[in-house]
Design an enzyme around this catalytic site. Structure first.
Site, PDB file in Angstrom:
ATOM      1  N   VAL A 289      20.669  39.962-125.465  1.00  0.00           N
ATOM      2  CA  VAL A 289      20.709  38.640-124.831  1.00  0.00           C
ATOM      3  C   VAL A 289      19.312  38.025-124.742  1.00  0.00           C
ATOM      4  CG1 VAL A 289      21.501  37.350-122.832  1.00  0.00           C
ATOM      5  CG2 VAL A 289      22.639  39.485-123.456  1.00  0.00           C
ATOM      6  N   SER A 290      19.168  36.869-125.358  1.00  0.00           N
ATOM      7  CA  SER A 290      17.870  36.202-125.454  1.00  0.00           C
ATOM      8  C   SER A 290      17.826  34.948-124.592  1.00  0.00           C
ATOM      9  CB  SER A 290      17.642  35.816-126.925  1.00  0.00           C
ATOM     10  OG  SER A 290      16.552  34.941-127.038  1.00  0.00           O
ATOM     11  N   PRO A 291      16.629  34.577-124.089  1.00  0.00           N
ATOM     12  CA  PRO A 291      16.472  33.306-123.379  1.00  0.00           C
ATOM     13  C   PRO A 291      16.187  32.160-124.361  1.00  0.00           C
ATOM     14  CG  PRO A 291      14.402  34.476-123.333  1.00  0.00           C
ATOM     15  CD  PRO A 291      15.371  35.354-124.102  1.00  0.00           C
TER      16      PRO A 291
END
Ligand SMILES: *[C@@H]1O[C@H](CO)[C@@H](O)[C@H](O)[C@H]1NC(C)=O
Ligand SMILES: *[C@@H]1O[C@H](CO)[C@@H](O)[C@H](O)[C@H]1NC(C)=O
Ligand SMILES: *[C@@H]1O[C@H](CO)[C@@H](O)[C@H](O)[C@H]1NC(C)=O
Ligand SMILES: *[C@@H]1O[C@H](CO)[C@@H](O)[C@H](O)[C@H]1NC(C)=O
Length: 709
Positions: A289-291
């Site tokens: 999960v990336s910002p």
């Protein structure tokens, strides 16, 4: 121009948050004084280590060395005591990339010296927020130390002291109180960075979820019995990789900023960071999960990266994820992703009226993962010795790999890497078979020179606060891996009557120790970065599910599971190649504390402008000024002639930059809410003499005025 726009936007958000705060107080004032059986305590402290010379932990970038401070790193601790049984739990969320055995051991040793056996391996969970913008060197295994020139004792000790202080403060604030829970969706603050691997999960399973990341934020609110908010902690999965891999400022990244913003909003704009009510943004199943919510693009062409491999023309270096503020800077993306989390948490805090009730309990074990065997689909399965696949070296779209781990390469320029490079073993046939289909780059579990390259023994832990259960996990679970673990643990807990159907289970980590990633079996077969970094082989997740199921069941049986053998302590033989500060020498004709660049006499600034000074100082490693600051913005209180600290180097609007050659600078970007008046900047530092003695020095800028724009 941009600055002005940003500031207006900030002002806008701040007033929204203030309005929310006011409504929170209204709700609480009218709140039910329910019977409580808990004592609750919250505490915050500073874990900011060396602000120079040390590599940052997270991106595996040899060139990324710390050169200053943007946000100070914090530890936020929460204690719950069950008044019926006296049992207690501690959850600490810390702005570090991950927890580690040396940090945990040192913290527990300090706790036992002060409190005896009250706080111990069983009931204390230490969870990292996964910021990639903090100094490294606090893990004990070789593979983690390649980037930090060995073990960095000064950083480990500072982190442990800060966690300890936060727990002591939480302990000292214990009082009868209530805990409330709320959850809600936050849609625009994360994205899946390995959808190609996620998509390999069974369709029927994917169909149960509306997105390929978890978007739920779960929040616990701690109040006194008459409803005053002491603090909150929430769990939401998103990598703290908003700051890029070329950033040199210490920062808590998006979660660090979210905590800072929520605390400022609660405590008032002129309160100093690290004081007042405590709001933690804890990490969860963020493995994939990336910002960088806008997606990953090729820096040369601007085209999206190749889907399956995240490459541009076959190369990974040019593929970079874009955060919502990418056209401005990584600071701006950090601010936006942090602010979105803060806004959601404020809203949940406002709506948290469902009380947490029931007994407090805990379970903890040490597990030797490569030797762990269990039954899986009728077969007896044993995990593998640790190994990392080739895709590990490629990195991710949050930070494309620039660290060439390949054997036989001579040109890394890192002393520690040069020292250990020849030690990497060719993987045994058994390991190759066990790890299939992973192509092995590093046989970390079979390499022991100069000491173990990666963990074999790790912590597993479950904290129970009534019907709320925290699974503290020692690694980065991907979205689907986290869902499977939570679902299995909840089913076991409910089936065994430990919690009801309305019970809530959250996953927290990387906690206690770091064992890299955990993907599902199906994601593992794709062997992207996350699968390549799932170190104990394809059945790692199923083993964890089995382990946490056993721990969950043991609450009902009342059985204390076998504690297991603790991991070795390697810090005694740890190699440190980070050069010590020998001596600080001021520029010719100057002395420590001298100011080199001052503000102009009688000058006036308006919000949006930047105040900047430069001064002669020693290496910031000499003294980290923990729970203090290298600089303060001071405002004159006209009523009594006293100068009052209103900003520190831990504020978003300030930056402390180490400039080498015994110089540092400090900047303050004046925020719109800044009260008009007379100000100055004071600074402090310390310098090392040839005798080894460390001296403090300090100074101040000329006074200046801030007017309203
Ligand atoms: C850091 O990397 C980003 C993204 O590649 C780039 O836009 C920026 O200019 C770099 N910053 C510095 C200070 O090199
Ligand atoms: C599974 O295999 C391991 C290793 O051979 C052995 O130690 C263990 O007892 C076996 N377990 C079961 C349930 O057969
Ligand atoms: C590495 O260095 C050794 C000794 O200097 C040299 O013999 C070898 O060819 C080098 N290897 C590479 C890949 O450059
Ligand atoms: C600054 O203002 C003070 C008070 O008005 C005055 O006495 C002083 O001369 C001024 N200094 C400069 C450098 O202008």
């Amino acid at each position: 121009m941009r600055i002005f726009k940003t500031l207006h936007w900030k002002l806008c958000i701040l007033s929204v948050l203030l309005a929310l705060t006011i409504s929170v107080w209204r709700v609480d004032a009218a709140f039910i004084r329910g019977p409580t059986n808990y004592l609750v305590g919250v505490g915050i402290s500073d874990v900011t280590g060396p602000a120079a010379d040390v590599n940052m932990m997270g991106y595996t970038m040899l060139s990324q060395k710390v050169k200053g401070i943007h946000l100070r790193l914090r530890s936020r601790a929460y204690i719950v005591v069950d008044q019926n049984t006296g049992k207690r739990n501690v959850f600490a969320s810390v702005d570090i990339c991950m927890a580690s055995t040396p940090v945990r051991r040192l913290t527990l040793t300090k706790l036992s010296e002060k409190f005896g056996d009250m706080y111990n391996d069983l009931n204390v969970a230490i969870s990292g927020t996964h910021t990639h913008a903090g100094p490294a060197g606090f893990l004990q295994y070789t593979s983690f130390q390649i980037l930090s020139s060995g073990y960095v004792k000064e950083n480990t000790e500072t982190i442990a002291s800060g966690i300890f202080d936060s727990i002591v403060r939480a302990h000292e604030s214990l009082q009868p109180g209530n805990i409330y829970v709320a959850s809600g969706d936050l849609a625009d603050a994360n994205t899946n960075r390995s959808p190609y691997a996620y998509d390999n999960n069974p369709q029927v399973e994917k169909d149960q979820y509306k997105t390929n990341t978890d978007t739920e934020m779960v929040l616990l609110k701690f109040t006194t019995t008459d409803g005053k908010v002491l603090g909150s902690v929430n769990w939401f999965p998103v990598h703290c990789t908003s700051m890029y891999n070329n950033n040199t400022y210490i920062s808590g990244d998006n979660k660090g900023y979210a905590g800072y913003l929520m605390e400022k909003t609660f405590n008032g704009p002129d309160t100093l960071p690290g004081t007042g009510s405590v709001h933690a943004f804890a990490q969860s199943n963020m493995g994939d999960v990336s910002p960088n919510t806008l997606g990953a693009f090729c820096e040369d062409t601007g085209e999206p990266c190749e889907y399956k491999t995240s490459t541009c023309n076959g190369k990974n270096e040019l593929c970079q994820g874009r955060g919502p503020g990418w056209t401005v800077s990584d600071f701006e993306s950090t601010r936006i992703i942090g602010e979105r989390q803060a806004k959601k948490a404020m809203e949940l805090l406002d709506n948290a009226v469902t009380p947490v009730t029931g007994s407090v309990d805990y379970r903890h074990q040490f597990i030797n993962m490569p030797e762990y065997s269990f039954e899986l689909n009728g077969n007896n399965v044993t995990l593998c010795k640790a190994a990392m696949g080739y895709s590990f070296a490629a990195g991710t779209t949050d930070g494309p790999g620039a660290f060439d781990f390949k054997q036989g390469d001579n040109s890394t320029g890192n002393a520690f890497w040069n020292f250990v490079r020849g030690a990497i073993k060719k993987p045994s046939a058994e390991l190759v078979k066990c790890q299939e289909p992973k192509p092995i780059l590093l046989a970390t579990g079979e390499t022991t020179f100069p000491y173990a390259w990666g963990p074999a023994i790790t912590d597993v832990q479950v904290l129970k606060i009534g019907n709320f259960v925290i699974l503290a996990v020692p690694g980065e679970f991907t979205t689907m891996a986290g869902r499977r673990l939570r679902k299995a643990a909840k089913e076991t807990l409910v089936k065994n009557g430990v919690i009801g159907d309305d019970g809530i289970v959250v996953l927290a980590g990387p906690a206690n120790e770091y064992t890299h990633y955990v993907t599902t079996f199906e994601e593992y077969t794709i062997q992207r970065y996350e699968g390549a970094s799932t170190i104990y082989g394809p059945n790692t997740l199923d083993a964890y599910i089995n382990i946490y199921n056993d721990l969950s069941k043991s609450f009902a049986d009342g059985i204390t599971p076998n504690p297991g053998d603790p991991p070795p302590d390697l810090t005694g033989k740890a190699i440190t190649l980070l050069a010590a500060v020998i001596v600080d020498v001021p520029p010719i004709g100057k002395k420590f504390g001298d100011i080199l660049q001052n503000v102009d006499a009688n000058s006036t600034f308006t919000p949006g402008q930047q105040v900047s000074i430069q001064f002669v100082t020693g290496n910031p490693r000499n003294n980290h000024f923990r729970d203090d600051s290298f600089m303060y913005v001071q405002k004159l209180d006209e009523s009594n002639g006293q100068w009052v600290n209103v900003r520190t180097d831990g504020d978003w609007s300030t930056r402390y930059s180490w400039l080498d050659n015994s110089k540092a600078s400090v900047t303050w970007e004046i925020e719109p809410e800044t009260v008009a008046g007379k100000y100055k900047i004071v600074y402090q530092g310390s310098n090392k003499l040839l005798t080894g003695k460390i001296e403090k020095h300090s100074g101040e800028s000329l006074e200046f005025f801030v007017e309203k724009s």
